[in-house]
Design an enzyme around this catalytic site. Structure first.
Site, PDB file in Angstrom:
ATOM      1  N   ASN A   9       0.794  -1.311  -0.143  1.00 42.12           N
ATOM      2  CA  ASN A   9      -0.266  -0.052  -0.102  1.00 42.12           C
ATOM      3  C   ASN A   9       0.947   1.093  -0.066  1.00 42.12           C
ATOM      4  OD1 ASN A   9      -1.716   2.012   0.601  1.00 42.12           O
ATOM      5  ND2 ASN A   9      -2.316   1.178   2.648  1.00 42.12           N
ATOM      6  N   LYS A  11       0.002   4.118  -0.336  1.00 41.88           N
ATOM      7  CA  LYS A  11      -0.304   5.455   0.355  1.00 41.88           C
ATOM      8  C   LYS A  11      -0.301   6.820  -0.605  1.00 41.88           C
ATOM      9  CE  LYS A  11      -0.050   3.052   4.867  1.00 41.88           C
ATOM     10  NZ  LYS A  11       0.038   3.043   6.157  1.00 41.88           N
ATOM     11  N   HIS A  96      -9.427   1.008   5.166  1.00 40.53           N
ATOM     12  CA  HIS A  96      -8.138   1.400   5.839  1.00 40.53           C
ATOM     13  C   HIS A  96      -8.471   2.133   6.871  1.00 40.53           C
ATOM     14  CE1 HIS A  96      -3.838   2.622   6.650  1.00 40.53           C
ATOM     15  NE2 HIS A  96      -3.715   1.391   5.839  1.00 40.53           N
ATOM     16  N   GLU A  98      -6.849   4.840   8.003  1.00 40.21           N
ATOM     17  CA  GLU A  98      -6.503   6.236   7.813  1.00 40.21           C
ATOM     18  C   GLU A  98      -7.774   6.812   7.011  1.00 40.21           C
ATOM     19  OE1 GLU A  98      -2.718   5.221   5.778  1.00 40.21           O
ATOM     20  OE2 GLU A  98      -1.691   4.935   7.816  1.00 40.21           O
ATOM     21  N   GLU A 168      -5.073  -4.929  10.490  1.00 41.01           N
ATOM     22  CA  GLU A 168      -4.198  -3.851  10.779  1.00 41.01           C
ATOM     23  C   GLU A 168      -4.374  -3.052  12.020  1.00 41.01           C
ATOM     24  OE1 GLU A 168      -2.126  -2.598   6.787  1.00 41.01           O
ATOM     25  OE2 GLU A 168      -3.964  -1.229   7.081  1.00 41.01           O
ATOM     26  N   GLY A 174       2.892   2.203  10.689  1.00 40.09           N
ATOM     27  CA  GLY A 174       3.923   3.227  10.493  1.00 40.09           C
ATOM     28  C   GLY A 174       4.547   3.507  11.947  1.00 40.09           C
ATOM     29  N   SER A 214       3.590  -2.333  10.364  1.00 40.12           N
ATOM     30  CA  SER A 214       5.261  -2.381  10.389  1.00 40.12           C
ATOM     31  C   SER A 214       5.696  -3.645  10.348  1.00 40.12           C
ATOM     32  CB  SER A 214       5.712  -1.774  11.865  1.00 40.12           C
ATOM     33  OG  SER A 214       5.103  -0.554  12.050  1.00 40.12           O
TER      34      SER A 214
HETATM   35  P1  13P Z   1       3.210   0.280   7.611  1.00 43.94           P
HETATM   36  O1  13P Z   1       3.781  -0.872   7.135  1.00 43.94           O
HETATM   37  O2  13P Z   1       4.029   1.458   7.173  1.00 43.94           O
HETATM   38  O3  13P Z   1       3.114   0.405   9.193  1.00 43.94           O
HETATM   39  O4  13P Z   1       1.741   0.599   7.152  1.00 43.94           O
HETATM   40  C1  13P Z   1       0.921  -0.610   7.090  1.00 43.94           C
HETATM   41  C2  13P Z   1      -0.172  -0.319   6.374  1.00 43.94           C
HETATM   42  O5  13P Z   1      -1.284   0.807   6.961  1.00 43.94           O
HETATM   43  C3  13P Z   1      -0.609  -0.934   5.348  1.00 43.94           C
HETATM   44  O6  13P Z   1      -2.122  -0.680   4.589  1.00 43.94           O
END
Ligand code: 13P
Length: 251
Positions: A9, A11, A96, A98, A168, A174, A214
Site C-alpha cells: 500500500n 499510500k 483502511h 487512515e 491492521e 507506521g 510495521s
Molecule cells: P506500515 O507498514 O507503514 O506500518 O503500514 C501498514 C499499512 O497501513 C498498510 O496498509
C-alpha cells in the site's frame, strides 16, 4: 486452499515518475525470481493506468487504495470503482484505518464501496483493526467483528470469494511497533472463526487474512509462519523494491 498474498500500500507516496520506476524495478525482480505468493501493489489512482501497462500479471497484480461510494455522476474529485477497473487494476483497498479516521468513512459508506467494487469485478482488500486504546481495553475481538459485520458480512458466499481481509492494528501502523506473531495469530484465528460462523468452515479456510502494521523483511518470516497469517499488507516497506522483495521472499 487459500492464497498467500503480499500486498503493498503505497499510500500518498511517489509521484508518477517515481511510481513507474518502482513498479518497473519490482516487476523485473519478480520476473527474474518468481514469487511463491501472489504479489499486489496498490498505488495512488494516477499511477494505475501507466503501471498496468508495464507489469506482468503472472507475477504482479495491481490495486487502487480507494474508490468512490457512488457509481458515477456529479461527485467532483471522486474516482469510481468502474474507473479503477478500466485501468486494468484487479484490487482495491477498502476500510483502511487512515480513511476511516481522516476521511470519516463509516461502516455504511464502506458497505457502498464494497458493493460497487464487487459489482465492477474488483477484488477487495478489506482492512479491520483496533486502536491502541481499544487494545488496552482488550476490545480488539469485538472491534474487528463489528467492522466485518458493518461492511462485508452482508455479502453472499459467492461475493465473499473476492474478499481478502487485512488485520491492521492501528497502533502498529507506521509506528515501528508490530504485533507479536502470537498476538497476530490469536486475532487472525478469531477473525477466521467469525468468517466460519457466518459462511461456514470451508469458506473460512479459503479466506486469506493478511497482517499489516510495521511488517518488514526482518519480522515477516515469523509472522507468515503462523497458520492463520496468510501474508501481509505493507506500507512503508513497500516503497523500496528490495525491501518489499525481502518480505515476498519470506514465502
Ligand atoms: P506500515 O507498514 O507503514 O506500518 O503500514 C501498514 C499499512 O497501513 C498498510 O496498509
Amino acid at each position: 486452499m487459500r492464497k498467500k498474498i503480499v500486498a503493498g500500500n503505497w499510500k500518498m507516496n511517489k509521484n508518477l515518475q517515481e511510481g513507474v520506476a518502482l513498479a518497473k524495478e519490482l516487476n523485473g525482480l519478480l520476473v527474474a525470481d518468481k514469487p511463491n505468493c501472489e504479489v499486489v501493489i496498490c498505488t495512488p489512482f494516477i499511477h494505475l493506468a501507466t503501471v498496468a501497462g508495464l507489469i506482468n500479471n503472472e507475477v504482479l497484480q495491481l490495486g487502487a487504495e480507494n474508490c468512490a461510494d457512488k457509481a458515477s455522476g456529479a461527485y467532483t474529485g471522486e474516482v469510481s470503482a468502474e474507473m479503477v477497473k478500466s485501468t486494468g487494476a484487479q484490487y482495491v483497498i477498502l476500510g483502511h484505518s487512515e480513511r476511516r479516521e481522516y476521511y470519516n468513512e463509516t461502516p455504511e459508506i464502506l458497505k457502498e464501496k464494497v458493493d460497487l467494487a464487487l459489482a465492477n469485478g474488483l477484488k477487495i482488500l478489506f482492512c479491520i483493526g483496533e486502536s491502541l486504546e481499544q487494545r488496552e481495553a482488550n476490545q480488539q475481538n469485538e472491534v474487528c467483528k463489528a467492522e466485518l459485520e458493518g461492511s462485508v458480512f452482508h455479502l453472499t458466499p459467492e461475493q465473499w470469494a473476492n474478499v481478502v481481509i487485512a488485520y491492521e492494528p492501528i497502533w502498529a501502523i507506521g509506528t515501528g511497533k508490530t504485533a507479536t506473531s502470537d498476538q497476530a495469530e490469536e486475532i487472525h484465528a478469531f477473525i477466521r472463526s467469525c468468517v466460519a460462523e457466518k459462511y461456514g468452515q470451508e469458506v473460512a479456510d479459503n479466506t486469506s487474512i493478511l497482517y499489516g502494521g510495521s511488517c518488514k523483511g526482518s519480522n515477516a518470516p515469523e509472522l507468515f509462519a503462523k497458520p492463520n497469517i496468510d501474508g501481509g499488507l505493507i506500507g512503508g516497506a513497500s516503497l523500496k523494491a528490495s525491501d518489499f522483495k525481502e518480505i515476498i521472499d519470506a514465502f
